[in-house]
Motif scaffolding. Structure first.
Motif, PDB file in Angstrom:
ATOM      1  N   HIS A  33       0.837  -1.213   0.000  1.00  0.00           N
ATOM      2  CA  HIS A  33       0.000   0.000   0.000  1.00  0.00           C
ATOM      3  C   HIS A  33       0.868   1.258   0.000  1.00  0.00           C
ATOM      4  N   ASN A  34       0.433   2.241  -0.785  1.00  0.00           N
ATOM      5  CA  ASN A  34       1.142   3.523  -0.840  1.00  0.00           C
ATOM      6  C   ASN A  34       0.149   4.603  -1.248  1.00  0.00           C
ATOM      7  N   THR A  35      -0.859   4.797  -0.415  1.00  0.00           N
ATOM      8  CA  THR A  35      -1.954   5.708  -0.721  1.00  0.00           C
ATOM      9  C   THR A  35      -1.480   7.119  -1.025  1.00  0.00           C
ATOM     10  N   LEU A  36      -0.452   7.591  -0.307  1.00  0.00           N
ATOM     11  CA  LEU A  36       0.014   8.968  -0.476  1.00  0.00           C
ATOM     12  C   LEU A  36       1.014   9.110  -1.622  1.00  0.00           C
ATOM     13  N   ARG A  37       1.341   7.997  -2.255  1.00  0.00           N
ATOM     14  CA  ARG A  37       2.246   7.981  -3.413  1.00  0.00           C
ATOM     15  C   ARG A  37       3.605   8.600  -3.097  1.00  0.00           C
TER      16      ARG A  37
ATOM     17  N   HIS B  20      -0.615  17.474   0.686  1.00  0.00           N
ATOM     18  CA  HIS B  20      -1.749  16.552   0.795  1.00  0.00           C
ATOM     19  C   HIS B  20      -3.027  17.254   1.268  1.00  0.00           C
ATOM     20  N   ARG B  21      -3.118  18.535   0.955  1.00  0.00           N
ATOM     21  CA  ARG B  21      -4.260  19.304   1.443  1.00  0.00           C
ATOM     22  C   ARG B  21      -5.596  18.717   0.981  1.00  0.00           C
ATOM     23  N   GLN B  22      -5.682  18.347  -0.260  1.00  0.00           N
ATOM     24  CA  GLN B  22      -6.954  17.853  -0.795  1.00  0.00           C
ATOM     25  C   GLN B  22      -7.447  16.633  -0.016  1.00  0.00           C
TER      26      GLN B  22
ATOM     27  N   ASN C 267     -10.525  16.638   7.183  1.00  0.00           N
ATOM     28  CA  ASN C 267     -10.434  15.728   8.322  1.00  0.00           C
ATOM     29  C   ASN C 267     -10.681  16.530   9.595  1.00  0.00           C
ATOM     30  N   PRO C 268     -11.687  16.154  10.392  1.00  0.00           N
ATOM     31  CA  PRO C 268     -12.021  16.964  11.578  1.00  0.00           C
ATOM     32  C   PRO C 268     -10.887  17.083  12.579  1.00  0.00           C
ATOM     33  N   ARG C 269      -9.948  16.152  12.572  1.00  0.00           N
ATOM     34  CA  ARG C 269      -8.834  16.206  13.513  1.00  0.00           C
ATOM     35  C   ARG C 269      -7.678  17.047  12.981  1.00  0.00           C
ATOM     36  N   MET C 270      -7.791  17.563  11.746  1.00  0.00           N
ATOM     37  CA  MET C 270      -6.697  18.317  11.153  1.00  0.00           C
ATOM     38  C   MET C 270      -7.090  19.732  10.764  1.00  0.00           C
ATOM     39  N   GLY C 271      -8.326  20.097  11.042  1.00  0.00           N
ATOM     40  CA  GLY C 271      -8.798  21.426  10.657  1.00  0.00           C
ATOM     41  C   GLY C 271      -7.977  22.550  11.247  1.00  0.00           C
ATOM     42  N   ASN C 272      -7.611  22.431  12.530  1.00  0.00           N
ATOM     43  CA  ASN C 272      -6.840  23.497  13.178  1.00  0.00           C
ATOM     44  C   ASN C 272      -5.481  23.678  12.513  1.00  0.00           C
ATOM     45  N   MET C 273      -4.881  22.583  12.049  1.00  0.00           N
ATOM     46  CA  MET C 273      -3.573  22.680  11.393  1.00  0.00           C
ATOM     47  C   MET C 273      -3.687  23.527  10.127  1.00  0.00           C
TER      48      MET C 273
END
Length: 507
Positions: free
Chosen positions: A323-327, A462-464, A469-475
């Motif tokens: 697996h390499n989802t993020l390429r 990897h913004r798109q 993601n609700p856990r990454m909104g603040n970032m």
């Protein structure tokens, strides 16, 4: 007719399903073979640990009246593979049937299935959850989160339960287990075992046969039998477990072990029983010797994460490691193999890995793993590195920890968000940043901590995928509040730093 009973190097317990199925007169087959010792370039300490433990376990079986056909690595007749040794022993003893306990890697399961012998693979019931139990738990769930599986394992085992409720009223005390290390560490790390004659013989073999493998073979201080492993467990329960909970995430450059148990390698090769370890930990809590957060935190690592990782590995099949989802496609940097780097946290973690074949979970996840993720390193190369360099690394537990938890290469099967951080986390949890050539407070420029640059580089790239993601909104909101010119500078500096790394400069 006599049967062969296969015992692998990570199945060194008499309470093994294949051994329980065996009859008097059956021949136990054990072999040190090239295929298993070199499918990745294992750390010399890992090879020595397994070979020495295998030889001692075989001796113990023979002293108990069992017949053992044992092949040493340098035996002239050694075929070089597990299947080859089974075929050789089948011919020698006139056997056509083999009893085996299911291996912990798809590679070896497949090899046994394809062998021209009648091989019965029995479940490895040293684990709390069977494959079917995990599959039934996972069936129909949108997200396979460890926490909920862990609660089921608590209920099943009864560990730290008060009737139907968790001891203390909470399932998880992780919030209490994130303290930075204090100035004084009052535990001296694991016991040190002097190599005996069998171990010395193995050490000489490993020096001869694996001279180019990454890692220091000597000094070799680990236990290589059940008695030594149990002594280490008892020693740690008294001296390490009381503060393990508070400081399990802490890192210190000159304190490699802190309050960690250093028994995962013994559990994973069969010298210790995982459930028995958990019962000893619970007993220490019930006796008032350790706080609840320490006992719960450790038990969660065993019947939570360890069992969950095995479940994920077998649920997702043999292609999971591809697996390499993020390429991500950068090559693993040279400094993972001991090359020079100015990043003190990476340097110290790799140095420790090279010398001890050990680093604890936060060093693996938030230093070497975090860097590989934010730098865009090929996850399969990262996976093979972890599998190579740690004495406790076996694919069933290492691969999901790396591919899923550390590198997010499985697209979120394990983790709800990628485990990424800037240098601030490492600074908070360690003393690595003191004396580093880079400055952890600097966000741009030549002195800026690379983790600061690459953290934002990763999020922007990897913004798109992650911005909703609700856990990454603040970032992302923090990133968006930055001045546009500053964002451009961060990305430019990150790209320039990565180019220097790829060009072979010392970074």
């Amino acid at each position: 007719m006599v049967k062969l009973v296969l015992v692998l190097g990570d199945q060194l317990t008499e309470d093994l399903s294949a051994l329980r199925e065996a009859a008097e007169g059956d021949v136990i087959v054990m072999a040190e073979v090239r295929d298993e010792a070199s499918y990745v370039k294992h750390h010399p300490k890992k090879v020595a640990l397994i070979f020495a433990a295998m030889r001692k376990f075989a001796k113990r079986l023979e002293e108990g009246g069992r017949t053992v056909a044992y092949t040493r690595y340098d035996d002239k007749e050694n075929s070089g593979s597990i299947v080859g040794e089974l075929l050789r022993r089948a011919d020698e003893y006139g056997a056509s049937e083999v009893l085996a306990t299911e291996p912990g890697e798809w590679r070896l399961i497949s090899a046994l299935e394809d062998a021209p012998l009648d091989i019965h693979q029995f479940p490895d019931d040293r684990f709390v959850a069977s494959h079917r139990e995990f599959e039934e738990w996972a069936d129909g769930r949108k997200a396979l989160r460890m926490e909920y599986f862990y609660r089921e394992m608590r209920r099943k085992t009864g560990l730290l339960m008060d009737g139907d409720d968790p001891e203390g009223g909470k399932w998880n005390y992780d919030h209490d287990n994130r303290k930075a290390a204090p100035d004084d560490v009052d535990f001296n790390g694991p016991m040190e075992f002097t190599p005996d004659e069998i171990t010395e013989e193995v050490l000489a073999l490993v020096e001869k046969e694996f001279p180019d493998n990454f890692g220091d073979l000597r000094p070799f201080r680990y236990a290589t039998d059940q008695e030594g492993a149990r002594r280490q467990l008892t020693y740690w329960l008294k001296g390490g477990l009381p503060k393990f909970g508070d400081y399990q995430d802490a890192m210190l450059a000159d304190e490699r072990f802190l309050w960690h148990s250093i028994i995962s390698m013994y559990i994973n090769i069969g010298l210790l029983d995982a459930l028995e370890v958990c019962k000893r930990v619970e007993e220490a809590y019930r006796n008032g010797d350790v706080p609840l957060n320490s006992a719960e935190g450790y038990i969660r690592q065993i019947i939570g994460w360890r069992e969950y990782m095995r479940g994920i590995y077998f649920l997702n099949g043999p292609d999971y490691t591809s697996h390499n989802t993020l390429r991500h496609d950068r090559d693993l940097p040279w400094f993972y193999w001991g090359g020079e780097t100015k990043m003190r946290c990476i340097s110290k973690a790799v140095e420790q890995t090279k010398e001890e074949a050990y680093a604890h979970h936060i060093q693996r996840l938030m230093v070497t793993g975090n860097f590989a993720l934010i730098a865009g390193i090929d996850p399969h190369q990262v996976h093979e590195w972890y599998l190579s360099v740690y004495a406790d690394a076996f694919e069933w537990v290492e691969a999901p920890n790396t591919i899923g938890m550390s590198q997010f290469a499985d697209g979120g099967i394990i983790a709800s968000k990628p485990y990424v951080s800037s240098g601030a986390y490492i600074d908070r949890m360690s003393d690595y940043c003191k004396g580093c050539a880079y400055k952890v407070k600097e966000k741009t420029g030549e002195d800026a901590c690379p983790f600061n640059l690459l953290y934002w580089y990763f999020l922007d790239r990897h913004r798109q995928r992650f911005e909703n993601n609700p856990r990454m909104g603040n970032m992302y909101r923090t990133w968006d509040r930055m001045d546009e010119d500053r964002r451009k500078t961060v990305l430019s500096d990150a790209n320039a730093w990565l180019k220097r790394m790829e060009d072979g400069e010392t970074v």
